[in-house]
Design a protein around this motif. Structure first.
Motif, PDB file in Angstrom:
ATOM      1  N   LEU A  59       0.837  -1.206   0.000  1.00  0.00           N
ATOM      2  CA  LEU A  59       0.000   0.000   0.000  1.00  0.00           C
ATOM      3  C   LEU A  59       0.866   1.248   0.000  1.00  0.00           C
ATOM      4  O   LEU A  59       0.596   2.217  -0.703  1.00  0.00           O
ATOM      5  CB  LEU A  59      -0.884   0.039   1.254  1.00  0.00           C
ATOM      6  N   ALA A  60       1.936   1.205   0.819  1.00  0.00           N
ATOM      7  CA  ALA A  60       2.836   2.354   0.882  1.00  0.00           C
ATOM      8  C   ALA A  60       3.513   2.560  -0.477  1.00  0.00           C
ATOM      9  O   ALA A  60       3.504   3.669  -1.017  1.00  0.00           O
ATOM     10  CB  ALA A  60       3.880   2.139   1.975  1.00  0.00           C
ATOM     11  N   ALA A  76      -1.612  -3.447 -11.537  1.00  0.00           N
ATOM     12  CA  ALA A  76      -0.970  -4.293 -10.529  1.00  0.00           C
ATOM     13  C   ALA A  76       0.343  -3.640 -10.128  1.00  0.00           C
ATOM     14  O   ALA A  76       1.105  -3.202 -10.982  1.00  0.00           O
ATOM     15  CB  ALA A  76      -0.703  -5.690 -11.090  1.00  0.00           C
ATOM     16  N   LEU A  77       0.567  -3.575  -8.824  1.00  0.00           N
ATOM     17  CA  LEU A  77       1.834  -3.068  -8.332  1.00  0.00           C
ATOM     18  C   LEU A  77       2.654  -4.258  -7.848  1.00  0.00           C
ATOM     19  O   LEU A  77       2.144  -5.095  -7.099  1.00  0.00           O
ATOM     20  CB  LEU A  77       1.597  -2.120  -7.152  1.00  0.00           C
ATOM     21  N   VAL A  78       3.903  -4.357  -8.294  1.00  0.00           N
ATOM     22  CA  VAL A  78       4.766  -5.451  -7.856  1.00  0.00           C
ATOM     23  C   VAL A  78       6.040  -4.841  -7.290  1.00  0.00           C
ATOM     24  O   VAL A  78       6.809  -4.218  -8.024  1.00  0.00           O
ATOM     25  CB  VAL A  78       5.076  -6.410  -9.033  1.00  0.00           C
ATOM     26  N   ASP A  79       6.245  -4.969  -5.973  1.00  0.00           N
ATOM     27  CA  ASP A  79       7.442  -4.423  -5.325  1.00  0.00           C
ATOM     28  C   ASP A  79       8.364  -5.601  -4.996  1.00  0.00           C
ATOM     29  O   ASP A  79       8.091  -6.392  -4.092  1.00  0.00           O
ATOM     30  CB  ASP A  79       7.037  -3.658  -4.054  1.00  0.00           C
ATOM     31  N   ILE A  80       9.453  -5.714  -5.782  1.00  0.00           N
ATOM     32  CA  ILE A  80      10.375  -6.830  -5.573  1.00  0.00           C
ATOM     33  C   ILE A  80      11.553  -6.338  -4.747  1.00  0.00           C
ATOM     34  O   ILE A  80      12.421  -5.611  -5.232  1.00  0.00           O
ATOM     35  CB  ILE A  80      10.861  -7.414  -6.913  1.00  0.00           C
ATOM     36  N   GLY A  81      11.562  -6.703  -3.478  1.00  0.00           N
ATOM     37  CA  GLY A  81      12.623  -6.271  -2.572  1.00  0.00           C
ATOM     38  C   GLY A  81      13.693  -7.349  -2.479  1.00  0.00           C
ATOM     39  O   GLY A  81      13.934  -8.095  -3.429  1.00  0.00           O
ATOM     40  N   THR A 125      11.137 -10.178  -0.031  1.00  0.00           N
ATOM     41  CA  THR A 125       9.716 -10.351  -0.343  1.00  0.00           C
ATOM     42  C   THR A 125       9.362  -9.700  -1.674  1.00  0.00           C
ATOM     43  O   THR A 125      10.060  -8.814  -2.141  1.00  0.00           O
ATOM     44  CB  THR A 125       8.807  -9.689   0.725  1.00  0.00           C
ATOM     45  N   THR A 126       8.280 -10.183  -2.246  1.00  0.00           N
ATOM     46  CA  THR A 126       7.689  -9.529  -3.412  1.00  0.00           C
ATOM     47  C   THR A 126       6.245  -9.201  -3.037  1.00  0.00           C
ATOM     48  O   THR A 126       5.463 -10.094  -2.740  1.00  0.00           O
ATOM     49  CB  THR A 126       7.749 -10.456  -4.641  1.00  0.00           C
ATOM     50  N   ASP A 127       5.958  -7.917  -3.015  1.00  0.00           N
ATOM     51  CA  ASP A 127       4.611  -7.475  -2.647  1.00  0.00           C
ATOM     52  C   ASP A 127       3.786  -7.312  -3.909  1.00  0.00           C
ATOM     53  O   ASP A 127       4.268  -6.757  -4.886  1.00  0.00           O
ATOM     54  CB  ASP A 127       4.646  -6.102  -1.964  1.00  0.00           C
ATOM     55  N   VAL A 128       2.555  -7.782  -3.868  1.00  0.00           N
ATOM     56  CA  VAL A 128       1.669  -7.615  -5.017  1.00  0.00           C
ATOM     57  C   VAL A 128       0.400  -6.914  -4.531  1.00  0.00           C
ATOM     58  O   VAL A 128      -0.181  -7.316  -3.523  1.00  0.00           O
ATOM     59  CB  VAL A 128       1.278  -8.979  -5.638  1.00  0.00           C
ATOM     60  N   ALA A 129      -0.003  -5.882  -5.246  1.00  0.00           N
ATOM     61  CA  ALA A 129      -1.268  -5.220  -4.915  1.00  0.00           C
ATOM     62  C   ALA A 129      -1.995  -4.906  -6.211  1.00  0.00           C
ATOM     63  O   ALA A 129      -1.385  -4.461  -7.170  1.00  0.00           O
ATOM     64  CB  ALA A 129      -1.019  -3.938  -4.122  1.00  0.00           C
ATOM     65  N   VAL A 130      -3.296  -5.190  -6.229  1.00  0.00           N
ATOM     66  CA  VAL A 130      -4.108  -4.902  -7.414  1.00  0.00           C
ATOM     67  C   VAL A 130      -5.094  -3.799  -7.047  1.00  0.00           C
ATOM     68  O   VAL A 130      -5.783  -3.882  -6.026  1.00  0.00           O
ATOM     69  CB  VAL A 130      -4.856  -6.177  -7.883  1.00  0.00           C
ATOM     70  N   PHE A 131      -5.104  -2.759  -7.872  1.00  0.00           N
ATOM     71  CA  PHE A 131      -6.008  -1.628  -7.657  1.00  0.00           C
ATOM     72  C   PHE A 131      -7.003  -1.559  -8.803  1.00  0.00           C
ATOM     73  O   PHE A 131      -6.597  -1.644  -9.965  1.00  0.00           O
ATOM     74  CB  PHE A 131      -5.215  -0.316  -7.643  1.00  0.00           C
ATOM     75  N   TYR A 136      -6.797  -6.119  -3.961  1.00  0.00           N
ATOM     76  CA  TYR A 136      -6.150  -7.382  -3.592  1.00  0.00           C
ATOM     77  C   TYR A 136      -4.737  -7.075  -3.104  1.00  0.00           C
ATOM     78  O   TYR A 136      -4.038  -6.286  -3.717  1.00  0.00           O
ATOM     79  CB  TYR A 136      -6.094  -8.289  -4.825  1.00  0.00           C
ATOM     80  N   THR A 137      -4.340  -7.686  -1.990  1.00  0.00           N
ATOM     81  CA  THR A 137      -3.006  -7.444  -1.437  1.00  0.00           C
ATOM     82  C   THR A 137      -2.395  -8.761  -1.001  1.00  0.00           C
ATOM     83  O   THR A 137      -3.063  -9.546  -0.322  1.00  0.00           O
ATOM     84  CB  THR A 137      -3.083  -6.583  -0.147  1.00  0.00           C
ATOM     85  N   THR A 138      -1.149  -8.990  -1.363  1.00  0.00           N
ATOM     86  CA  THR A 138      -0.480 -10.182  -0.846  1.00  0.00           C
ATOM     87  C   THR A 138       1.034  -9.966  -0.827  1.00  0.00           C
ATOM     88  O   THR A 138       1.548  -9.078  -1.495  1.00  0.00           O
ATOM     89  CB  THR A 138      -0.861 -11.431  -1.677  1.00  0.00           C
ATOM     90  N   VAL A 139       1.727 -10.758  -0.027  1.00  0.00           N
ATOM     91  CA  VAL A 139       3.188 -10.662   0.056  1.00  0.00           C
ATOM     92  C   VAL A 139       3.775 -12.059  -0.165  1.00  0.00           C
ATOM     93  O   VAL A 139       3.427 -12.997   0.559  1.00  0.00           O
ATOM     94  CB  VAL A 139       3.627 -10.105   1.440  1.00  0.00           C
ATOM     95  N   LEU A 140       4.613 -12.195  -1.189  1.00  0.00           N
ATOM     96  CA  LEU A 140       5.236 -13.491  -1.484  1.00  0.00           C
ATOM     97  C   LEU A 140       6.620 -13.554  -0.832  1.00  0.00           C
ATOM     98  O   LEU A 140       7.358 -12.573  -0.862  1.00  0.00           O
ATOM     99  CB  LEU A 140       5.393 -13.663  -3.001  1.00  0.00           C
ATOM    100  N   PRO A 141       6.980 -14.717  -0.291  1.00  0.00           N
ATOM    101  CA  PRO A 141       8.258 -14.802   0.439  1.00  0.00           C
ATOM    102  C   PRO A 141       9.465 -15.028  -0.472  1.00  0.00           C
ATOM    103  O   PRO A 141      10.313 -15.868  -0.197  1.00  0.00           O
ATOM    104  CB  PRO A 141       8.024 -16.003   1.366  1.00  0.00           C
ATOM    105  N   ILE A 142       9.541 -14.296  -1.578  1.00  0.00           N
ATOM    106  CA  ILE A 142      10.705 -14.422  -2.468  1.00  0.00           C
ATOM    107  C   ILE A 142      11.126 -13.023  -2.918  1.00  0.00           C
ATOM    108  O   ILE A 142      10.322 -12.105  -2.906  1.00  0.00           O
ATOM    109  CB  ILE A 142      10.383 -15.258  -3.733  1.00  0.00           C
TER     110      ILE A 142
END
Ligand SMILES: Nc1ncnc2c1ncn2[C@@H]1O[C@H](COP(=O)(O)OP(=O)(O)OP(=O)(O)O)[C@@H](O)[C@H]1O
Ligand SMILES: [Mg+2]
Length: 412
Positions: free
Chosen positions: A188-189, A205-210, A213-219, A226-232
């Motif tokens: 969200l941030a 779709a926002l994809v923040d690949i750190g 983690t890889t954060d996915v948010a759909v607006f 939709y919000t989720t955080v993948l552990p990769i």
């Protein structure tokens, strides 16, 4: 009117970043302090060692305080980790026949109903965000206050997390002598910092690949869906390189950052990397194409997982504004082409732009979350009095209005 100071703390898997922003009299957000420190104590976005995390946060705070000359007492703090999950929920209420006009209290009641979802004891609500309202069956209402009706409904996006992960992070920040004004999930941030209104309206779709983690948010329709955080994340690319080329992790990281690419087909067979620049006593050569092959395999897997999440959101093929890729790993050359190919969407890199003051070093994808936390602090009402929020509305810079509007739109 007084200048307002806002602080954002992004406790990432690879770095802690503290930003201090000052909203001046003209409504311009100046970055007056930046403190970053390599982070220790987190794995895949989650605190696994309190002491180490507190030390990392403390070091970043110290730098930001020295640079800004301000004592940091409270901040907006980002939270990530694969324990984060989201669902959309509705809350119905009847409007009292005494007044018929919808008032703030009706919204609060409807939000309470929407939040009454069945939650196991080990999970808690981090955000409950109104997406839109329905009055007597009329959908798509953004500001219902003052409207007449009998039946009132809110559509809300509820983001939850594991109680222990949330509380460990709170504990670390408090131990570093900072109070938390708001805990904000990282996608969200990041979205606040790099998405434009037009994109969230159309569907994006926002994809923040750190690093971890890889954060996915759909607006969609201007609001989070939709919000989720993948552990990769990027650290896995580095460890693949370390294992594949039998190199120390530190060297693999430097190799990735200096010579990495996601598309081996663009690299000549005879393009060789001399390892002696990273390890003086080693004269091995590594084909740059091989490096790109290792990176491509992991990046492909990563976007395949992102695609699966977009599918779960129900908006696969329905996001005209495409995908915005951000986070440190967005700096890998060729990543947009991979994203576009696997997700079958137009893709662009999201960098936080339009900042003033000490903006140079942070106008990069890796700082999307930290910048977004500042913008969240500016635009979010949870710690503004109504009067302040009103003043804010009338003075806020075009930058903040633009970035914060899609969220603020729901603050009647
Ligand atoms: N120029 C670059 N090329 C490729 N990868 C890069 C580059 N710069 C940074 N990275 C990678 O980006 C990752 C760090 O990204 P970022 O700073 O967004 O992570 P973080 O916020 O600390 O972690 P997380 O969000 O996962 O908790 C690391 O894996 C790093 O190797
Ligand atoms: Mg991050």
């Amino acid at each position: 009117m007084q200048e307002r100071v806002i602080v954002g703390i992004d406790v990432g898997t690879t770095k802690v970043c503290v930003l201090v922003g000052e909203l001046d009299r003209d409504g311009k957000l100046n970055i007056v302090g930046v403190g970053t420190c390599p982070s220790q104590g987190l794995r895949r976005g989650v605190v696994v060692n309190i002491e180490e995390t507190v030390t990392s946060i403390g070091a970043a705070l110290d730098r930001a305080e020295r640079l800004s000359g301000k004592k940091i007492v409270s901040a907006c703090v980002g939270i990530a980790g694969s324990h984060i999950s989201s669902e959309n929920s509705k809350g119905f209420v009847a409007i009292s026949p005494n007044h018929r006009d919808i008032v703030q209290n009706d919204i609060s009641r409807a939000m309470e109903v929407a939040q009454a979802i069945a939650l196991p004891a080990n999970r808690e609500v981090i955000h409950a965000i109104p997406r839109g309202y329905v009055v007597d069956g009329q959908e798509g209402i953004k500001n219902p206050i003052g409207m007449s009706g009998f039946r009132f409904e809110v559509e809300a996006h509820i983001i939850t997390g594991s109680v222990s992960s949330v509380h460990n992070l709170i504990k670390c920040v408090n131990k570093a002598n900072v109070e938390i004004e708001d805990l904000v999930v990282e996608p969200l941030a990041s979205g606040e910092a790099v998405l434009e209104d037009g994109e969230t309206d159309l569907g994006v779709a926002l994809v923040d690949i750190g690093g971890g983690t890889t954060d996915v948010a759909v607006f969609v329709d201007g609001a989070i869906w939709y919000t989720t955080v993948l552990p990769i994340g990027g650290n896995l690319i580095t460890s693949d390189i370390a294992i594949g080329l039998r190199l120390p992790v530190g060297v693999a990281e430097e190799l990735k950052i200096t010579y990495g690419h996601c598309d081996p087909s663009t690299i000549d067979d005879d393009d060789m990397i001399d390892l002696s620049q990273f390890m003086p006593d080693c004269d091995d050569l590594v084909p740059r194409k091989l490096l790109a092959e290792i990176i491509q395999a992991r990046v492909e897997e990563l976007f395949t997982m992102v695609h699966e999440e977009i599918r779960k959101s129900g908006y696969d093929g329905l996001l005209p504004a495409g995908v915005v890729v951000t986070g440190g790993t967005a700096e890998l050359p060729g990543i947009l082409e991979q994203a576009g190919l696997i997700l079958d969407l137009p893709a662009r890199i999201g960098s936080p732009l339009g900042l003033h003051g000490l903006a140079d070093s942070i106008s990069r994808p890796a700082y999307a979350t930290a910048v977004g936390l500042l913008l969240w602090g500016l635009s979010h009402p949870s710690f503004l009095t109504e009067e302040e929020a009103y003043e804010e509305e009338s003075m806020t810079s075009s930058l903040v209005t633009k970035m914060g509007r899609w969220l603020r739109a729901f603050i009647p």
